[in-house]
Structures are given as structure tokens and as C-alpha cells.
Design a protein around this motif. Structure first.
Motif, short mmCIF file in Angstrom:
data_model
loop_
_atom_site.label_atom_id
_atom_site.label_comp_id
_atom_site.label_asym_id
_atom_site.label_seq_id
_atom_site.Cartn_x
_atom_site.Cartn_y
_atom_site.Cartn_z
N ILE A 5 -11.75 -44.64 -21.75
CA ILE A 5 -10.40 -44.95 -21.29
C ILE A 5 -9.90 -43.77 -20.46
CG2 ILE A 5 -8.11 -45.71 -21.98
CD1 ILE A 5 -10.46 -47.55 -22.82
N LYS A 6 -10.00 -43.91 -19.16
CA LYS A 6 -9.63 -42.83 -18.24
C LYS A 6 -8.14 -42.80 -17.94
CE LYS A 6 -14.02 -42.04 -17.90
NZ LYS A 6 -14.62 -40.92 -18.67
N SER A 7 -7.53 -43.98 -17.95
CA SER A 7 -6.10 -44.07 -17.62
C SER A 7 -5.36 -44.65 -18.83
CB SER A 7 -5.89 -44.97 -16.39
OG SER A 7 -4.53 -45.05 -16.05
N THR A 8 -5.04 -43.77 -19.78
CA THR A 8 -4.45 -44.23 -21.04
C THR A 8 -3.07 -44.85 -20.86
OG1 THR A 8 -3.55 -42.03 -21.47
CG2 THR A 8 -5.73 -42.55 -22.39
N SER A 9 -2.37 -44.48 -19.79
CA SER A 9 -1.02 -45.00 -19.57
C SER A 9 -1.02 -46.37 -18.87
CB SER A 9 -0.20 -44.01 -18.74
OG SER A 9 -0.76 -43.85 -17.44
N ARG A 10 -2.17 -46.80 -18.34
CA ARG A 10 -2.24 -48.10 -17.66
C ARG A 10 -3.16 -49.09 -18.36
NH1 ARG A 10 -4.10 -48.63 -12.26
NH2 ARG A 10 -5.61 -46.99 -12.70
N MET A 11 -4.09 -48.61 -19.18
CA MET A 11 -5.04 -49.50 -19.83
C MET A 11 -4.39 -50.17 -21.04
SD MET A 11 -7.91 -50.99 -20.25
CE MET A 11 -8.83 -50.23 -18.91
N VAL A 12 -4.32 -51.49 -21.02
CA VAL A 12 -3.70 -52.25 -22.11
C VAL A 12 -4.63 -52.28 -23.32
CG1 VAL A 12 -2.83 -54.50 -22.82
CG2 VAL A 12 -2.37 -53.66 -20.50
N LEU A 18 -6.40 -60.87 -13.73
CA LEU A 18 -5.85 -59.87 -14.64
C LEU A 18 -5.66 -58.52 -13.97
CD1 LEU A 18 -7.71 -60.77 -17.95
CD2 LEU A 18 -5.39 -61.36 -17.25
N SER A 19 -5.94 -58.42 -12.69
CA SER A 19 -5.66 -57.21 -11.92
C SER A 19 -4.41 -57.39 -11.06
CB SER A 19 -6.85 -56.87 -11.03
OG SER A 19 -8.02 -56.66 -11.79
N ALA A 20 -3.60 -58.39 -11.42
CA ALA A 20 -2.44 -58.73 -10.59
C ALA A 20 -1.42 -57.59 -10.49
CB ALA A 20 -1.76 -59.98 -11.13
N THR A 21 -1.27 -56.81 -11.53
CA THR A 21 -0.31 -55.69 -11.51
C THR A 21 -1.04 -54.39 -11.76
OG1 THR A 21 0.17 -55.97 -13.86
CG2 THR A 21 1.56 -57.17 -12.32
N VAL A 31 -3.56 -52.52 -16.48
CA VAL A 31 -4.89 -53.06 -16.23
C VAL A 31 -5.51 -53.49 -17.56
CG1 VAL A 31 -5.32 -51.78 -14.11
CG2 VAL A 31 -5.94 -50.75 -16.30
N PHE A 32 -6.33 -54.54 -17.49
CA PHE A 32 -7.00 -55.07 -18.67
C PHE A 32 -8.49 -54.76 -18.68
CE2 PHE A 32 -3.18 -57.65 -18.22
CZ PHE A 32 -2.72 -57.72 -19.52
N TRP A 33 -9.06 -54.50 -17.49
CA TRP A 33 -10.49 -54.19 -17.40
C TRP A 33 -10.69 -52.70 -17.18
CZ3 TRP A 33 -11.92 -58.34 -19.40
CH2 TRP A 33 -11.61 -59.61 -18.92
#
Length: 310
Positions: A219-226, A296-299, A304-306
């Protein structure tokens, strides 16, 4: 015979208190009804806002528990689901049951043949319904679908430790360990996996496969990864066209908060991220973006979900 002065010998008339007339009562009732009608929308809004806040608090605690699980297990993220039948987890696994057993307080077990739902529950969304979710895979066609408002209950590995949940992890199905899409960097590389053993019951092999295993270091982007969100299905799946028109993968998001949008198909949902903050988002961008994994990359700038979208 003496005359009596200053005092009347006639009895005094008792003055009675007049009651309300029917017209007066009707006027009072009408005024009360008007006041209630004026206050009810504000009360409903306040209740809905309180439910959103409580739901966000639940998800924040869940996110913190998942991070703690990873800390306690050499950086490994928990599986979302493991179907019973193999040697490592012969009785299966379900994520909320594991968190409730070791990290979070929630009413566990069953009352007769039904899940126990009484008491405080960190896995309970106040905007959801208490009807059980009879998992069929393809019944909820849109985020606002009624079936998305319900809970899921899986008694693995022990019914006494099981807990109902109105939330889902950001997970994808691991049926074949050689599928390139579920490996880190693949097209559907969610941070959690459902090991369902459908291809020959190879859960043991998949669980030992370092090429598909999930760890916090991915998880590189903890603030964006759901991490987790309003939902009650095991995994992502492309939902086919239904009575109200299927919206693909986004149908697995429970848009149970706020007012319905997009002709009743969409709503709002709480999402917890890997840094444990929680945000209220609209399902509509995902529904309108398309049906497949790219929707799922819409926003992407917001959530992000992936893992490959980080």
C-alpha cells in the motif's frame, strides 16, 4: 327579631370552569400538526447525519483493527474470506469474525438460527436494514439497491465467534493463483482476497503463494487506497443488467446514505482508507464511469480501489 345586615341569606352560585370547545381543540391539533410537519424534515436530516457520523466512526475502528492485525502478523493483511475445506483453515475464515474475536467488541454468536444483533456493534451501519443478506452474487444491481442495505453473516470458522457486518473489505476473488489480474500490478489487484477454492480447492496453495499474497508494504498511497466501505458482498463482481439496469462493479458498493441520485440508482457511502481516515463519497461517479474494472478508477485523485492505481 333582629335584622341581618351585610350578609345575604341567598346561596351563592358556583362559578363553573368552561371547557374547550370542539373548534378550539381542532385549532390546537392543527397547529401541532403544522409544527410537526415543519420540524420532521429537520429531525430526519439530523438523524441521517448522526447515522453517517456513527458509520464513519465504525469504519475508522475497523481500519485501525486491520492495521493492528497486520502489525501482529508480520505485515500481512488478513484474508477477506476463506472457504472451508483445506488444511490451513479447515473450518474457513471470515474477516469480521476474526476482528471481533481479537480486536473489536461486538455482539457475537447466534440466537437460535439467527445472528445476534443486539447491543452495540462496530460492524452495524445505522442506515442499513436488519434483514439478512441471502448471498446470491448477482441480486443487487445498483449501489442503492435494497439488498445492498442489508447485512451479511458468515459463521466461519465458529458460529459462536461470528458477527453480522454491514461493511465489506476491498477484496477480489482468488479462484486461480495463476490469474495475472489479481497479482500485484494486475488489472484487479484489490488489497484483500477471497480464497473460495472453486478451482480444485487449492486454498492452501494460494495462501502460500507469495506472488499473490497481500502485505501492508504494497500500500503505497495509504491516504487514497480504500480499505473498507459500506457494503455486504464478499468481493468485486461485474453485476449484469437487472430490472433497474446493472451498474457493474459499483453495484457492490452500498450507497445507503443521503438522498438517492441518478434516478434512484446511487447514493452516498463511507469509505475507510489505509491511513484510517474515513470519507463520505458518492457512488454516482463509479456507476456512470462504466461496468468493468476501470470504472473503479473514476475518482482516482480522491480514492482508488486497485493497487496498481496508486
Amino acid at each position: 327579631m333582629l335584622a341581618s345586615f351585610g350578609r345575604s341569606s341567598a346561596p351563592r352560585a358556583r362559578v363553573g370552569r368552561a371547557g374547550f370547545t370542539l373548534v378550539e381543540l381542532l385549532v390546537v391539533i392543527g397547529i401541532i400538526a403544522i409544527l410537526v410537519a415543519m420540524l420532521l424534515p429537520s429531525l430526519n436530516k439530523a438523524r441521517a447525519a448522526a447515522q453517517v457520523t456513527a458509520c464513519a466512526s465504525n469504519l475508522r475502528q475497523i481500519a485501525q483493527a486491520v492495521v493492528q492485525y497486520a502489525t501482529d502478523n508480520k505485515n500481512r493483511l488478513p484474508p477477506a474470506v476463506i472457504n472451508p475445506g483445506d488444511t490451513i483453515y479447515p473450518k474457513g475464515w471470515f474477516w469480521s469474525n476474526e476482528l471481533a474475536r481479537n480486536y473489536l467488541s461486538a455482539p457475537k454468536g447466534m440466537v437460535g438460527s439467527a445472528p445476534r444483533l443486539d447491543g452495540g456493534n462496530v460492524f452495524r451501519c445505522g442506515s442499513g436494514m436488519e434483514e439478512p443478506y441471502n448471498y446470491s452474487g448477482f441480486s443487487a444491481y445498483t449501489p442503492r439497491d435494497a439488498q445492498n442495505q442489508q447485512f451479511i453473516f458468515q459463521p466461519w470458522p465458529d458460529p459462536a465467534d461470528a458477527v453480522a457486518t454491514w461493511y465489506k473489505l476491498n477484496s477480489v476473488t482468488c479462484e486461480d493463483g495463476n490469474q495475472s489480474s489479481i497479482k500485484p500490478g494486475g488489472g484487479a489487484d484489490a488489497p484483500f482476497l477471497w480464497y473460495n477454492g472453486k478451482t480444485g480447492g487449492k486454498n492452501d496453495e494460494f495462501l502460500r503463494n507469495a506472488n499473490i499474497a497481500r502485505t501492508m508494504s504494497m500500500i503505497k498511497s495509504t491516504s487514497r487506497m480504500v480499505m473498507a466501505f459500506d457494503g455486504n458482498a464478499y468481493n468485486w463482481n461485474d453485476i449484469g443488467d437487472g430490472p433497474s439496469g446493472g451498474t457493474g462493479l459499483s453495484a457492490r458498493i452500498s450507497g445507503r446514505h443521503g438522498q438517492p441520485t441518478n434516478n434512484g440508482k446511487d447514493g452516498m457511502f463511507n469509505a475507510a482508507f489505509f491511513d484510517t481516515h474515513v470519507v463520505l463519497l458518492s457512488t454516482e461517479p463509479y456507476s456512470r464511469a462504466g461496468r468493468d474494472a476501470k470504472s473503479l478508477s473514476a475518482t482516482k485523485a480522491e480514492a482508488v480501489f486497485w493497487m496498481h492505481d496508486q
